[in-house]
Design a protein around this motif. Structure first.
Motif, short mmCIF file in Angstrom:
data_model
loop_
_atom_site.label_atom_id
_atom_site.label_comp_id
_atom_site.label_asym_id
_atom_site.label_seq_id
_atom_site.Cartn_x
_atom_site.Cartn_y
_atom_site.Cartn_z
N GLY A 186 0.86 -1.19 0.00
CA GLY A 186 0.00 0.00 0.00
C GLY A 186 0.89 1.23 0.00
N HIS A 187 0.35 2.35 0.50
CA HIS A 187 1.13 3.60 0.51
C HIS A 187 2.00 3.66 1.76
CE1 HIS A 187 -1.12 5.49 -2.84
NE2 HIS A 187 -2.19 4.89 -2.33
N VAL A 188 2.72 2.57 2.06
CA VAL A 188 3.37 2.46 3.36
C VAL A 188 4.83 2.91 3.33
CG1 VAL A 188 3.95 0.91 5.27
CG2 VAL A 188 1.79 0.63 4.07
N GLY A 191 8.19 7.68 4.44
CA GLY A 191 7.04 6.82 4.13
C GLY A 191 7.14 6.30 2.71
N ASP A 192 6.13 6.64 1.89
CA ASP A 192 6.12 6.13 0.51
C ASP A 192 6.78 7.09 -0.48
OD1 ASP A 192 4.20 8.10 0.42
OD2 ASP A 192 2.56 6.81 -0.25
N ASP A 193 7.51 8.08 0.01
CA ASP A 193 8.15 9.04 -0.89
C ASP A 193 9.66 8.83 -0.96
OD1 ASP A 193 5.89 10.84 -1.66
OD2 ASP A 193 5.71 10.85 0.52
N ASP A 214 5.39 12.80 5.37
CA ASP A 214 4.50 11.96 4.56
C ASP A 214 3.07 12.06 5.09
OD1 ASP A 214 3.84 10.20 2.52
OD2 ASP A 214 4.07 8.43 3.80
N LYS A 215 2.12 11.92 4.17
CA LYS A 215 0.68 12.00 4.46
C LYS A 215 0.28 13.39 4.97
CE LYS A 215 0.38 7.57 3.55
NZ LYS A 215 1.48 7.39 2.56
N THR A 216 0.88 14.39 4.37
CA THR A 216 0.49 15.76 4.68
C THR A 216 0.81 16.66 3.49
OG1 THR A 216 0.60 17.53 6.30
CG2 THR A 216 2.63 16.29 5.95
N GLU A 254 -6.84 16.49 -9.72
CA GLU A 254 -7.50 15.52 -8.84
C GLU A 254 -6.51 15.00 -7.81
OE1 GLU A 254 -6.96 11.22 -10.95
OE2 GLU A 254 -8.78 12.32 -11.41
N TYR A 255 -7.04 14.38 -6.78
CA TYR A 255 -6.20 13.87 -5.71
C TYR A 255 -5.35 12.71 -6.20
CZ TYR A 255 -4.75 11.74 -1.40
OH TYR A 255 -3.98 11.21 -0.41
N ARG A 256 -4.04 12.81 -6.01
CA ARG A 256 -3.14 11.71 -6.38
C ARG A 256 -2.16 11.51 -5.25
NH1 ARG A 256 -1.51 11.02 -12.01
NH2 ARG A 256 -3.29 11.60 -13.24
N GLY A 257 -2.61 11.03 -4.13
CA GLY A 257 -1.70 10.99 -2.99
C GLY A 257 -1.55 12.41 -2.52
N LYS A 258 -0.83 12.63 -1.45
CA LYS A 258 -0.75 13.99 -0.93
C LYS A 258 0.54 14.63 -1.42
CE LYS A 258 -3.14 16.89 1.22
NZ LYS A 258 -4.40 17.32 0.65
N ASP A 259 0.61 15.94 -1.27
CA ASP A 259 1.77 16.69 -1.77
C ASP A 259 2.82 16.68 -0.69
OD1 ASP A 259 -0.34 17.68 -3.63
OD2 ASP A 259 -0.97 18.62 -1.76
N LYS A 317 -3.07 18.73 7.75
CA LYS A 317 -4.02 18.10 6.82
C LYS A 317 -3.33 16.98 6.04
CE LYS A 317 -5.95 22.66 5.74
NZ LYS A 317 -7.12 22.69 6.62
N GLY A 318 -4.10 15.97 5.64
CA GLY A 318 -3.54 15.01 4.68
C GLY A 318 -3.54 13.55 5.09
N TRP A 319 -3.96 13.30 6.33
CA TRP A 319 -3.99 11.89 6.78
C TRP A 319 -5.07 11.14 6.00
CZ3 TRP A 319 -4.82 10.80 12.76
CH2 TRP A 319 -4.50 9.46 13.04
N MET A 320 -4.99 9.87 5.92
CA MET A 320 -5.88 8.95 5.19
C MET A 320 -6.63 9.61 4.02
SD MET A 320 -6.95 6.06 4.48
CE MET A 320 -6.65 4.74 5.66
N ARG A 321 -6.30 9.19 2.84
CA ARG A 321 -6.94 9.64 1.60
C ARG A 321 -6.83 11.15 1.43
NH1 ARG A 321 -9.72 5.26 -0.48
NH2 ARG A 321 -9.67 3.54 0.98
N GLY A 322 -5.82 11.75 2.04
CA GLY A 322 -5.64 13.20 1.93
C GLY A 322 -6.82 13.96 2.48
N SER A 323 -7.59 13.35 3.37
CA SER A 323 -8.90 13.90 3.73
C SER A 323 -9.09 14.17 5.21
CB SER A 323 -9.99 12.91 3.28
OG SER A 323 -9.82 12.57 1.94
C1 F6R Z 1 -1.60 8.04 -0.04
C2 F6R Z 1 -2.56 8.19 1.06
C3 F6R Z 1 -3.41 7.04 1.37
C4 F6R Z 1 -4.37 6.67 0.24
C5 F6R Z 1 -5.29 5.50 0.65
C6 F6R Z 1 -6.17 5.04 -0.48
O1 F6R Z 1 -0.57 8.97 0.05
O2 F6R Z 1 -2.66 9.20 1.66
O3 F6R Z 1 -4.11 7.28 2.57
O4 F6R Z 1 -5.14 7.77 -0.12
O5 F6R Z 1 -4.48 4.40 1.04
O6 F6R Z 1 -5.37 4.72 -1.56
P1 F6R Z 1 -5.94 4.09 -2.93
O7 F6R Z 1 -6.99 5.02 -3.43
O8 F6R Z 1 -4.70 4.05 -3.78
O9 F6R Z 1 -6.46 2.74 -2.56
#
Ligand code: F6R
Ligand code: MG
Ligand code: MG
Length: 366
Positions: A17-19, A51-53, A131-133, A228-233, A262-268
């Motif tokens: 995942g995005h780990v 993290g994933d960067d 990461d995640k922000t 659109e959202y593509r992971g966080k910046d 801002k930016g945890w889980m799904r950038g949301s």
């Molecule tokens: C990625 C991130 C994650 C993803 C989530 C859903 O940087 O912030 O929280 O948004 O894991 O990812 P998808 O849509 O790729 O399954």
């Protein structure tokens, strides 16, 4: 001797995942940068992950926004992406939004923080990668480091810091910037930078012309590039330390708050920023919590002496515990604001698709 430090990052795919970035993609990046070092394009480099960067720290003498250096970073991310694709890593090549390199990596997906300065007799720097922000996550600590005397004693005691610092703040929505000076215009600075999704501290300068640049943060917002959202910046930051600039300990002090970003889980979601050593630079719980790593170096004729893994210290254990306490609390709110971000902020995520499905179910309220 004028030296440029460039920290360029991209999410080119990660494991489970995005780990976390895979060691093989780190190796691929190292091979590419080693070649460039041998050819003399860069003086030195250090590859690591937040993290994933994938993070490429490079030193050279070509100045900021140099097309050879940006081209090297782009090629390096492409090489690493090849491995990511071979291993079928998650979201391989995610942040490489364009097909062909056109002279400057900005606007193509990766995040960039760069600064050029005259190397001092001793040149300590810290680099931070989160990461995640988002880029605005650094507004709080950077303000505290350069403008808050309760954080930075040098603002009171050190004659070279006593006049304060100049801040260049970017409006990432309208693509414009403003220069404001602390302490004189501190309230104006705060009127902007508390709104972290829109206003981002891009540069900080010493008022002592001999020192010049003090800090820089990447300001690229992926959603604004690709719509659109593509992971966080996930942002990066470079700060020079000591001798007329904040002490390394004053810089690190600003990361003791587990402040909400801002930016945890799904950038949301909002969550606390947890400072971690490289070994914990992986986002797990609810894809987080948002994490920041910090590496300290001395620069010697462009060579990177170090790193010191700055948050690998029991002094930060209680900050991590505080971050997890805050995480438990805020997570208990689930999909409610302010844990979840506002609909306006979620505009670039997949929420609009869900709302679209409800469109025909609305009726006029009586
Ligand atoms: C990625 C991130 C994650 C993803 C989530 C859903 O940087 O912030 O929280 O948004 O894991 O990812 P998808 O849509 O790729 O399954
Ligand atoms: Mg990712
Ligand atoms: Mg990331």
């Amino acid at each position: 001797m004028k030296i440029t430090v460039s920290l360029i990052k991209a999410d080119i795919g990660s494991v489970a995942g995005h780990v976390r970035v895979h060691p093989k993609t780190i190796e691929a990046a190292k091979r590419k940068l080693e070649e460039a070092k041998k050819e003399g394009l860069i003086i030195d480099y250090y590859v690591f992950n937040a993290g994933d960067d994938l993070q490429l720290l490079m030193t050279h003498s070509k100045g900021i926004d140099n097309s050879d250096i940006h081209g090297l970073a782009w090629e390096t991310f492409k090489e690493a992406t090849k491995i990511a694709k071979e291993l079928k890593l998650y979201a391989a090549g995610q942040d490489l939004l364009k097909d062909a390199f056109s002279g400057n990596i900005k606007g193509m997906g990766p995040g960039v923080a760069e600064m050029e300065f005259e190397e001092r007799k001793a040149e300590p720097i810290a680099v931070f990668a989160a990461d995640k922000t988002e880029p605005g996550a650094f507004n709080f600590p950077v303000f505290k480091i350069f403008a808050d005397p309760f954080n930075t004693a040098g603002l009171i005691i050190d004659p070279r810091m006593h006049k304060g610092f100049k801040f260049i703040i970017m409006d990432v929505v309208e693509g414009k910037e403003i220069e404001l000076s602390a302490p004189e215009e501190m309230y104006d600075i705060l009127a902007l930078i508390g709104h972290t999704g829109r206003y981002v501290i891009k540069y900080v300068y010493s008022k002592d012309p001999e020192i010049g640049i003090a800090a820089t943060v990447s300001t690229q917002k992926l959603a604004l590039i690709c719509g659109e959202y593509r992971g966080k910046d996930d942002p990066v930051c470079i700060i020079r330390a000591q001798h007329g600039l904040p002490a390394m300990g004053e810089i690190l002090e600003a990361f003791c708050h587990a402040h909400l970003v801002k930016g945890w889980m799904r950038g949301s979601h909002h969550g606390p920023l947890m400072p971690v050593p490289l070994k914990y630079s992986q986002c797990t719980r609810f894809d987080g919590p948002p994490r920041v790593v910090g590496l300290g170096f001395n620069i010697c004729e462009g060579r990177l002496i170090g790193p010191i893994d700055l948050f690998d210290d029991p002094a930060f254990d209680h900050v991590r515990q505080k971050a997890m306490f805050i995480s438990d609390y805020i997570r208990s709110m689930g999909p409610f604001e302010p844990h979840m971000m506002t609909p306006e902020e979620l505009e670039y995520t997949t929420l609009p698709k869900i709302l679209e499905e409800l469109k025909d179910k609305w009726r006029k309220s009586k």
